[in-house]
Design a protein around this motif. Structure first.
Motif, PDB file in Angstrom:
ATOM      1  N   MET A   1       0.858  -1.197   0.000  1.00 48.49           N
ATOM      2  CA  MET A   1       0.000   0.000   0.000  1.00 48.49           C
ATOM      3  C   MET A   1       0.892   1.245   0.000  1.00 48.49           C
ATOM      4  N   ASN A   2       0.712   2.108  -0.989  1.00 46.53           N
ATOM      5  CA  ASN A   2       1.483   3.336  -1.102  1.00 46.53           C
ATOM      6  C   ASN A   2       0.702   4.489  -0.464  1.00 46.53           C
ATOM      7  N   ILE A   3       1.149   4.918   0.699  1.00 46.72           N
ATOM      8  CA  ILE A   3       0.442   5.960   1.452  1.00 46.72           C
ATOM      9  C   ILE A   3       0.451   7.281   0.696  1.00 46.72           C
ATOM     10  N   GLN A   4       1.560   7.564   0.002  1.00 50.49           N
ATOM     11  CA  GLN A   4       1.628   8.829  -0.725  1.00 50.49           C
ATOM     12  C   GLN A   4       0.549   8.906  -1.807  1.00 50.49           C
ATOM     13  N   LYS A   5       0.349   7.814  -2.546  1.00 49.05           N
ATOM     14  CA  LYS A   5      -0.699   7.781  -3.563  1.00 49.05           C
ATOM     15  C   LYS A   5      -2.061   8.065  -2.939  1.00 49.05           C
ATOM     16  N   LEU A   6      -2.318   7.406  -1.801  1.00 50.09           N
ATOM     17  CA  LEU A   6      -3.611   7.587  -1.134  1.00 50.09           C
ATOM     18  C   LEU A   6      -3.793   9.024  -0.662  1.00 50.09           C
ATOM     19  N   ASN A   7      -2.721   9.638  -0.160  1.00 46.85           N
ATOM     20  CA  ASN A   7      -2.826  11.021   0.314  1.00 46.85           C
ATOM     21  C   ASN A   7      -3.091  11.984  -0.848  1.00 46.85           C
ATOM     22  N   VAL A   8      -2.473  11.716  -1.992  1.00 51.00           N
ATOM     23  CA  VAL A   8      -2.749  12.530  -3.182  1.00 51.00           C
ATOM     24  C   VAL A   8      -4.209  12.376  -3.593  1.00 51.00           C
ATOM     25  N   THR A  66      -6.558  14.170  -1.074  1.00 52.14           N
ATOM     26  CA  THR A  66      -6.491  15.629  -1.223  1.00 52.14           C
ATOM     27  C   THR A  66      -7.238  16.086  -2.467  1.00 52.14           C
ATOM     28  N   LEU A  67      -7.097  15.331  -3.557  1.00 49.64           N
ATOM     29  CA  LEU A  67      -7.803  15.680  -4.790  1.00 49.64           C
ATOM     30  C   LEU A  67      -9.319  15.557  -4.604  1.00 49.64           C
ATOM     31  N   VAL A  68      -9.755  14.551  -3.867  1.00 46.32           N
ATOM     32  CA  VAL A  68     -11.183  14.402  -3.569  1.00 46.32           C
ATOM     33  C   VAL A  68     -11.683  15.629  -2.816  1.00 46.32           C
ATOM     34  N   THR A 115      -4.732  21.592  -9.530  1.00 45.47           N
ATOM     35  CA  THR A 115      -3.741  22.628  -9.182  1.00 45.47           C
ATOM     36  C   THR A 115      -3.708  22.875  -7.674  1.00 45.47           C
ATOM     37  N   ASP A 116      -4.879  22.872  -7.027  1.00 50.49           N
ATOM     38  CA  ASP A 116      -4.922  23.080  -5.576  1.00 50.49           C
ATOM     39  C   ASP A 116      -4.260  21.916  -4.843  1.00 50.49           C
ATOM     40  N   THR A 117      -4.498  20.713  -5.345  1.00 54.69           N
ATOM     41  CA  THR A 117      -3.888  19.527  -4.737  1.00 54.69           C
ATOM     42  C   THR A 117      -2.368  19.588  -4.842  1.00 54.69           C
ATOM     43  N   ALA A 118      -1.881  19.939  -6.028  1.00 55.65           N
ATOM     44  CA  ALA A 118      -0.435  20.037  -6.237  1.00 55.65           C
ATOM     45  C   ALA A 118       0.175  21.086  -5.311  1.00 55.65           C
ATOM     46  N   LYS A 119      -0.499  22.212  -5.159  1.00 58.01           N
ATOM     47  CA  LYS A 119       0.018  23.287  -4.309  1.00 58.01           C
ATOM     48  C   LYS A 119       0.063  22.870  -2.846  1.00 58.01           C
ATOM     49  N   LEU A 120      -1.013  22.221  -2.371  1.00 62.65           N
ATOM     50  CA  LEU A 120      -1.074  21.795  -0.973  1.00 62.65           C
ATOM     51  C   LEU A 120       0.000  20.769  -0.629  1.00 62.65           C
ATOM     52  N   LEU A 121       0.289  19.878  -1.578  1.00 60.89           N
ATOM     53  CA  LEU A 121       1.226  18.783  -1.319  1.00 60.89           C
ATOM     54  C   LEU A 121       2.649  19.095  -1.770  1.00 60.89           C
ATOM     55  N   GLY A 122       2.840  20.248  -2.401  1.00 59.75           N
ATOM     56  CA  GLY A 122       4.174  20.607  -2.866  1.00 59.75           C
ATOM     57  C   GLY A 122       4.629  19.757  -4.032  1.00 59.75           C
ATOM     58  N   GLY A 166     -14.720   5.082  -6.587  1.00 62.96           N
ATOM     59  CA  GLY A 166     -13.926   6.108  -5.925  1.00 62.96           C
ATOM     60  C   GLY A 166     -14.433   6.422  -4.532  1.00 62.96           C
ATOM     61  N   GLU A 167     -15.775   6.439  -4.370  1.00 64.57           N
ATOM     62  CA  GLU A 167     -16.375   6.668  -3.045  1.00 64.57           C
ATOM     63  C   GLU A 167     -15.938   5.585  -2.068  1.00 64.57           C
ATOM     64  N   MET A 168     -15.970   4.337  -2.532  1.00 69.87           N
ATOM     65  CA  MET A 168     -15.567   3.223  -1.669  1.00 69.87           C
ATOM     66  C   MET A 168     -14.085   3.340  -1.273  1.00 69.87           C
ATOM     67  N   LEU A 169     -13.247   3.646  -2.274  1.00 68.75           N
ATOM     68  CA  LEU A 169     -11.816   3.740  -1.986  1.00 68.75           C
ATOM     69  C   LEU A 169     -11.521   4.912  -1.049  1.00 68.75           C
ATOM     70  N   TYR A 170     -12.212   6.028  -1.257  1.00 66.30           N
ATOM     71  CA  TYR A 170     -12.007   7.201  -0.393  1.00 66.30           C
ATOM     72  C   TYR A 170     -12.361   6.866   1.058  1.00 66.30           C
ATOM     73  N   HIS A 171     -13.429   6.119   1.257  1.00 61.97           N
ATOM     74  CA  HIS A 171     -13.869   5.741   2.611  1.00 61.97           C
ATOM     75  C   HIS A 171     -12.741   5.017   3.366  1.00 61.97           C
ATOM     76  N   TYR A 172     -12.150   4.030   2.697  1.00 59.86           N
ATOM     77  CA  TYR A 172     -11.105   3.246   3.370  1.00 59.86           C
ATOM     78  C   TYR A 172      -9.747   3.952   3.356  1.00 59.86           C
ATOM     79  N   ALA A 173      -9.495   4.704   2.271  1.00 58.97           N
ATOM     80  CA  ALA A 173      -8.225   5.434   2.189  1.00 58.97           C
ATOM     81  C   ALA A 173      -8.119   6.461   3.315  1.00 58.97           C
ATOM     82  N   LYS A 174      -9.250   7.096   3.636  1.00 55.23           N
ATOM     83  CA  LYS A 174      -9.262   8.098   4.714  1.00 55.23           C
ATOM     84  C   LYS A 174      -8.913   7.435   6.046  1.00 55.23           C
ATOM     85  N   GLN A 175      -9.475   6.249   6.281  1.00 52.60           N
ATOM     86  CA  GLN A 175      -9.172   5.531   7.519  1.00 52.60           C
ATOM     87  C   GLN A 175      -7.701   5.131   7.590  1.00 52.60           C
TER      88      GLN A 175
END
Length: 294
Positions: free
Chosen positions: A1-8, A11-13, A19-26, A61-70
């Motif tokens: 599991m790649n945490i960085q991918k999930l965080n991106v 944030t995009l969700v 552009t906002d996602t890129a700015k927030l995450l550098g 995407g809704e399902m993945l976001y639910h578990y990715a957030k956890q």
């Protein structure tokens, strides 16, 4: 599991804009896009449907976001716990000491450690020097203060702190009081109190008696403090630490002219030990004893 991918992805969700996602995450926008596409390939599902209103989730995407957030929240809690542990906000430090160093130094050292790191659990195991060394080898203890035994284990680091000398101690009401030297026959009818023979002092006492060919009644005790208490009755003598006796106003001692009676006190730990912040602070306190004692 790649945490960085999930965080991106998370944030995009929440921003709905690349552009906002890129700015927030550098990150660059192509990097954000790459991570999202990579995540879709990993799970073989479409995560977003794009329109003029920004990025919106598909059912998958809704399902993945639910578990990715956890998972992200759990990972953040894990990272904070690890950081707290390293900084001494959580965790424990297990100390060991042989009898003399335990009484001379450990109370003040533990007090200072607890003042600096009030949230960690501190424990102290007081045993003979060989027993403490054995537990350090097994990494059941983090570090210890021990009187030298004459043997050094290859997997342990020994840092000399100070020296101590064994003296013949007795009460100021004992018949030896006031004497600066003794004839050997003065000791024949004396009772000798000895810290158990597995200790460094106990082993020395036994070899000293054999060397002097003295036959004395011997009482073995597990506690240095008990020896000191029994000396106060004026009915026995003991071979014991000079530093301990100097702290007792009701006791006196005679020094023997023998360099073998001088012993080093060492700070000891396993060379493969992970160095935490509380350990490093405790080590600084111990090494600071050198200057205070000198």
């Amino acid at each position: 599991m790649n945490i960085q991918k999930l965080n991106v992805f998370i944030t995009l969700v929440e921003t709905r804009k690349m552009t906002d996602t890129a700015k927030l995450l550098g990150l660059s926008t192509p990097t954000v896009s790459f991570h999202v596409k990579s995540l879709e390939e990993d799970y073989d599902i479409k995560l977003f449907r794009t329109n003029a209103g920004g990025y919106r989730l598909t059912d998958g995407g809704e399902m993945l976001y639910h578990y990715a957030k956890q998972l992200s929240q759990t990972n953040s809690a894990l990272e904070k716990s690890v950081e707290d542990y390293k900084n001494g906000e959580k965790g424990s430090i297990k100390l060991g000491a042989s009898g003399v160093p335990a009484q001379l130094f450990m109370p003040e050292l533990i007090h200072q450690l607890a003042e600096r790191y009030p949230r960690i659990k501190v424990s102290l195991d007081v045993k003979t020097a060989p027993e403490i060394e054995k537990r350090l080898l097994l990494q059941e203890l983090d570090c210890g203060l021990v009187m030298e035994t004459g043997n050094k284990e290859a997997d342990l680091v020994y840092e000399p702190i100070t020296s101590d000398k064994i003296v013949l101690a007795f009460s100021k009401i004992h018949s030896f009081a006031g004497k600066t030297a003794l004839a050997e026959n003065d000791l024949y009818d004396q009772t000798l109190l000895v810290h158990r023979l597995s200790s460094s002092t106990g082993r020395f006492s036994k070899s000293w008696l054999q060397e002097k060919k003295l036959k004395m009644e011997m009482i073995q005790l597990d506690s240095v403090s008990t020896i000191i208490k029994m000396l106060s009755y004026g009915k026995a003598v003991a071979l014991i630490s000079k530093r301990l006796i100097e702290k007792e106003d009701h006791l006196s001692y005679i020094e023997f002219q023998n360099q073998d009676l001088e012993r080093q006190i060492h700070f000891v730990y396993h060379r493969n030990l992970w160095i935490s912040s509380p350990f490093r602070y405790f080590q600084e306190l111990v090494l600071g004893l050198k200057e205070d004692i000198q």
